[in-house]
Write an enzyme that holds these catalytic residues in place. Sequence first.
Site, short mmCIF file in Angstrom:
data_model
loop_
_atom_site.label_atom_id
_atom_site.label_comp_id
_atom_site.label_asym_id
_atom_site.label_seq_id
_atom_site.Cartn_x
_atom_site.Cartn_y
_atom_site.Cartn_z
N ASP A 190 0.78 -1.07 0.05
CA ASP A 190 0.19 -0.02 -0.12
C ASP A 190 0.83 1.21 0.09
O ASP A 190 1.61 1.48 1.11
CB ASP A 190 -0.85 -0.18 1.29
CG ASP A 190 -1.66 1.28 1.40
OD1 ASP A 190 -1.17 2.19 1.19
OD2 ASP A 190 -2.92 0.86 1.63
N HIS A 191 0.84 1.99 -1.07
CA HIS A 191 1.99 2.90 -1.25
C HIS A 191 1.89 3.92 -0.11
O HIS A 191 3.02 4.63 0.22
CB HIS A 191 2.07 3.67 -2.82
CG HIS A 191 0.81 4.58 -2.78
ND1 HIS A 191 -0.25 4.40 -3.20
CD2 HIS A 191 1.08 5.83 -2.85
CE1 HIS A 191 -0.90 5.38 -3.24
NE2 HIS A 191 -0.09 6.56 -3.00
N HIS A 253 -5.92 3.15 2.04
CA HIS A 253 -4.85 4.17 2.51
C HIS A 253 -5.34 4.91 3.65
O HIS A 253 -4.57 5.11 4.78
CB HIS A 253 -4.94 5.14 1.25
CG HIS A 253 -4.40 4.73 -0.02
ND1 HIS A 253 -3.45 3.95 -0.18
CD2 HIS A 253 -4.77 4.94 -1.15
CE1 HIS A 253 -3.11 3.49 -1.43
NE2 HIS A 253 -3.90 4.22 -2.03
C1 BG6 Z 1 -4.55 5.27 -5.38
C2 BG6 Z 1 -5.64 5.53 -5.77
O1 BG6 Z 1 -4.32 4.11 -4.66
O2 BG6 Z 1 -4.02 6.39 -4.61
C3 BG6 Z 1 -5.75 6.73 -6.62
O3 BG6 Z 1 -6.13 4.31 -6.75
C4 BG6 Z 1 -5.45 7.87 -5.97
O4 BG6 Z 1 -7.24 6.74 -7.21
C5 BG6 Z 1 -3.89 7.62 -5.22
O5 BG6 Z 1 -5.41 9.10 -6.61
C6 BG6 Z 1 -3.67 8.68 -4.18
O6 BG6 Z 1 -2.54 8.51 -3.87
P1 BG6 Z 1 -1.62 9.91 -3.22
O7 BG6 Z 1 -0.22 9.35 -2.69
O8 BG6 Z 1 -1.46 10.95 -4.34
O9 BG6 Z 1 -2.39 10.34 -2.07
#
Ligand code: BG6
Length: 504
Positions: A190-191, A253
């Site tokens: 989960d990034h 997230h």
């Molecule tokens: C991704 C979603 O996992 O996370 C996207 O699929 C979203 O829809 C993105 O825009 C948001 O990531 P960050 O790091 O820009 O908050």
Amino acid sequence: MTTQANSNQVPEGCAFVIFGATGDLTHRLVIPALYNLAEANLLPEKFCVVGVTRKEMSSDDLRDSLMQGLRKYATRPVDDKVADQLLYCVTAVSADPSEPASFERLRERLEKLEANRNTGGNRLFYLATPPDAFAPIATELGRAGLLKETSGAWRRLVVEKPFGTDLASAKALNDHLLSIISEHELYRIDHYLGKETVQNILVLRFSNGMFEPIWNREHIDHIQITVEEKLGVGHRGSFYDKTGALRDMVPNHLFQLLSLVAMEPPAHFNAHAVRSAKADVLAAIQIQTEEEALRNSVRGQYTSGKIGDTDIPDYRSAKDVAADSTTETFAALTLSIDNWRWAGVPFYLRTGKALSGKRTEVAIKFKEAPFSMFRCTPVQELSQNFLVIGIEPVEGISLQFNTKVPGPMIAIDGVEMTFRYKDYFKVAPSNGYETLLHDCMIGDNILFQRADGVEAGWRAVQPFLDAWKKAGAHGLQIYRAGSDGPEDADELLGRDGRNWRKPT
Ligand code: BG6
């Protein structure tokens, strides 16, 4: 999380096998992250990258395409020498799960490359593919014997969210993958967990003695978690219209943020203890009935509007979105956690696209002073005590409190004490991908999701998914692109006598 002790650790030799080597994820994130590791001398000396493609492709063509991607998406200036060295390690091999024999060929090619590069037989398989390919690829890797550990050489399988689309599919995916590979060999990315600001929640809470004593229902009034995005759905209509804001963002997230903020202190700083504490708190989220879920949520969909100077078209007119879509592009929920620390403390979560600003933060609202000594003075309303953990674009922490305005009268104003990464460390935190890939290679899975945590997350959102599906268009609020989202989201807190924190 890479600790000081292992942040400079060079991984053992290995083969880094990327499925979906011609895809967006490989070009945009995986190769730029490997480049950053190469530049920091954090790739093994005995290393090879195998780019798996569905159709036959020459290694030269794959290298050219990856190089173009690197020039476009690199997070720092590209040094041609480092890039050439990295791309020299890349070999293209074709394999397709609908053709099992191709995995036998992959094994033979891999064994030859491993012998040439002396990688010691350690293998990491990174599935940079659409999620419906995870199970078939894992099955074929297993069948071809590619996931079986041999004579001390390790095997790791890396997959990236989404892990299922609801509780049943998440369980089925976990069961399937765990029938082929063990939990400790499985890395679910989960990034959000790669972000420095997210990892810092653990450090803030557990390396400072002053927060923990007040981190509970005695002192905290409620917690708000906000992930607002300016971007609309863009070209991702076909994925997003099936998915919606809740599935796309909340069980992954937003729940990562929630679990780090709400977990009990783990006894050890290792993957087992940290992931267990996170899974425990997710399992303590109260499971709502569908009626409660409807009462405790707001969903919205954006219509055309303007963000800055850019015109944003109506969500329903986006490519690959149904003209009568009822998919939500905004979701707000109220959750409760049934444990001794958090009973009675609401957690308000919201996320949406095409909103007025980009902001990800956790705001912890402390209870007010028990009585106001200042009520007979001109001071009417004291400002609220918020501790705000800024994830992005503001990366830092601020504490809001009241202070006396200098002068003969008693006048009180809310002020803010602020820490910003870029001011203090003179460097902006990275997007975290290289941390995650490095951790996969050194075998540290503290920052990766475990099956029980994934399932606990889906269990908590399932009543919302079910209730919204049944309600269809009924209750879906339309909001203007470039606004702050549906007004009912304010009402969700308003009826509890609270309001969303406005950015200062
Ligand atoms: C991704 C979603 O996992 O996370 C996207 O699929 C979203 O829809 C993105 O825009 C948001 O990531 P960050 O790091 O820009 O908050």
